[in-house]
Design an enzyme around this catalytic site. Structure first.
Site, PDB file in Angstrom:
ATOM      1  CG  ASP A 106       7.656  16.022   5.885  1.00  0.00           C
ATOM      2  OD1 ASP A 106       6.625  15.962   6.577  1.00  0.00           O
ATOM      3  OD2 ASP A 106       7.969  15.142   5.061  1.00  0.00           O
ATOM      4  CE1 TYR A 107       2.825  15.985   5.282  1.00  0.00           C
ATOM      5  CE2 TYR A 107       1.182  16.344   6.984  1.00  0.00           C
ATOM      6  CZ  TYR A 107       1.785  15.523   6.057  1.00  0.00           C
ATOM      7  OH  TYR A 107       1.332  14.229   5.899  1.00  0.00           O
ATOM      8  CB  SER A 108       4.046  24.207   5.162  1.00  0.00           C
ATOM      9  OG  SER A 108       2.992  23.755   4.358  1.00  0.00           O
ATOM     10  CB  ALA A 114       4.317  15.579   8.919  1.00  0.00           C
TER      11      ALA A 114
END
Length: 515
Positions: free
Chosen positions: A204-206, A202
């Protein structure tokens, strides 16, 4: 006090009216906090794009409290005579006139405190279902999935079974890779080489780093990968009203980071409500992207308080090809009907949160059992034929060996015994997610779930300082349990002896910090 002209008792009619106005303003502030502030907190908990959230929803109740404060601090009007209507310019009396400014300030402070505390309670109360979810799924989580010892038999473990992913028709690895903690492309590359085909990431992962790392890992192997990502930005999930061209542009950003010209599956991520599940702009954007060949299938991921409602609506809509749902041993005891319904409609189910916060330190005395807990948990999930695959985060090379060792293996009586033993072992420690049954029984309104979680940090995770810091910040702590008749006893459906556990937490968390 009487009128100096006619002797009639004086009145101050405006005092009662102003008090009513202040109460009315406070009532409006609490209503605004519930409707607007509660909605804002829900959007925040659901992970919506932080840069696009309407901050005015928080401003309105605060403005109402401020207006109530000003009204409460205004000086009283001079008393007037009801007979001759003339003002009397004498002092109001020793007690009333001694410190008028101080009294006004105290009234204002009282209104601010009441409005702020009440507003916060209203906003949080509307979202109380998220509290239990958040502490398990969204808080700071340690790396608990590592086995304490590595079995040599796991070395070079490979995927040994593939399953059909519902009506997508894709054959995917039964154990698949979640990329929430992915930093090193070599980990994803190793998983791919060992037969993992389904990869979930995704934006918004890291802060988009996960997509970039995965894109590097699959370079030259795109045809071997079933690729899933989410409708979101680095700042969070897309809002319902996001314009269609902007949604398309956001997905094209994911395509660039992943180094591909199409995405197999795109999820409405961490969905907790039907208006977001069926947002017209999201669906129109998906249809356009699908027509352009940039996305193939639509999914929804949910591990939120309204999981069952969202999952049922997704199946009924006929729009969704895949459901990614929280599912693990001991959780959702009445959850089977949703999986069966999805299967009947040829909608794939991808299981996540399968390790339920496993604490290997609790299994440390049983080294072999501790080493195989993850495999047992995976076998239990995959023993349900209505599950297409499970997704678990791979963060380092050890996970490739440890997790893939369970692929294609069958659930045994020893596995179930191990899972039962684990639940028994942590029964005095572990608050199951989505529970909270004990909270209403506490006469002191203690945050029992938080106290036991902080004890878990200190005793199980080795986070003594963090547990003590969080415990010290509580407004009320477990000292209240000392003289309490313990009406909470027996209220925990998972067998936690609440009062002894709370007293142990207090004894543990009030100790001086060790160097």
């Amino acid at each position: 006090m009487t009128c100096t002209h006619c002797g009639t008792p004086l009145v101050t009619g405006t005092v009662r009216l102003r008090g009513r106005i202040v109460l009315l303003l406070l009532g409006l502030a609490l209503a605004a906090a519930w409707v607007l502030g509660g909605g804002f907190l829900h959007d925040l908990a659901e992970g919506l794009d932080r840069s696009r959230l309407p901050v005015w929803k928080l401003t309105v109740p605060l403005v109402l409290v401020a207006v109530a404060m000003v009204a409460a601090m205004r000086r009283r009007t001079e008393p007037r005579c009801p007979a001759c209507k003339d003002p009397v310019w004498r002092p109001l009396g020793v007690r009333e006139a001694a410190h008028p400014a101080r009294r006004a300030v105290l009234r204002g402070v009282g209104v601010v405190v009441a409005g702020t505390v009440g507003g916060f309670a209203a906003a949080v109360g509307r979202n109380r279902g998220w509290i239990r979810v958040g502490r398990d799924f969204f808080g700071r989580e340690p790396e608990l999935t590592d086995a304490p010892t590595l079995d040599p038999a796991w070395k070079e473990a490979r995927i040994r079974r593939y399953r059909r992913l519902g009506r997508t028709g894709a054959q995917v690895s039964d154990i698949s890779m979640g990329c929430g903690q992915l930093r090193d492309p070599a980990v994803a590359r190793a998983a791919l080489e060992r037969g993992v085909t389904y990869f979930d990431t995704a934006p918004d992962y890291s802060d988009t780093a996960s997509e970039r790392a995965l894109g590097e890992a699959i370079r030259g192997r795109r045809q071997d990968v079933f690729l899933a990502t989410k409708f979101c930005r680095a700042e969070g999930h897309l809002l319902n009203e996001t314009p269609v061209p902007e949604i398309i542009e956001t997905v094209e950003g994911s395509l660039r980071r992943l180094g591909t010209d199409y995405i197999d599956l795109i999820h409405i991520h961490s969905c907790d409500r039907l208006d977001r599940l069926l947002a017209p702009n999201i669906h129109e954007a998906f249809d356009r992207l699908k027509a352009q060949g940039k996305v193939r299938f639509l999914g929804v991921s949910t591990h939120t308080p309204n999981l069952e409602e969202v999952a049922n609506a997704a199946i009924d809509s006929g729009r969704f090809d895949v459901l990614m749902l929280a599912y693990h041993y001991g959780m959702w005891p009445s959850f089977g009907h949703i999986l069966a319904k999805a299967k009947a409609n040829d909608v794939a189910v991808v299981a996540m949160k399968t390790l339920k916060g496993a604490k290997h330190t609790n299994l440390a005395p049983f080294r072999r059992e501790a080493g195989s807990y993850a495999q047992s948990a995976f076998r239990w999930v995959l023993s349900n034929p209505d599950v297409s695959c499970l997704v678990v985060s791979f963060a380092k090379p050890q996970h490739v060996d440890e997790y893939l060792a369970a692929s294609g293996t069958e659930l045994t009586a020893a596995d179930e015994a191990r899972l039962r033993a684990y639940d028994t072992l942590v029964a005095g420690d572990y608050c199951q997610p989505h529970c909270g049954i004990c909270l209403p029984s506490c006469p002191h309104e203690l945050p029992i779930h938080d106290v036991l979680r902080y004890r878990m940090y200190a005793k199980d995770y080795g986070w003594e300082r963090e547990g003590m810091r969080l415990y010290a910040a509580l407004e009320r702590d477990a000292r209240q349990c000392l003289g309490c008749p313990a009406p909470c006893a027996g209220s925990c459906p998972h067998g936690i002896p609440i009062r002894p556990a709370m007293l142990d937490a207090h004894a543990t968390l009030r100790l001086p910090l060790r160097a």
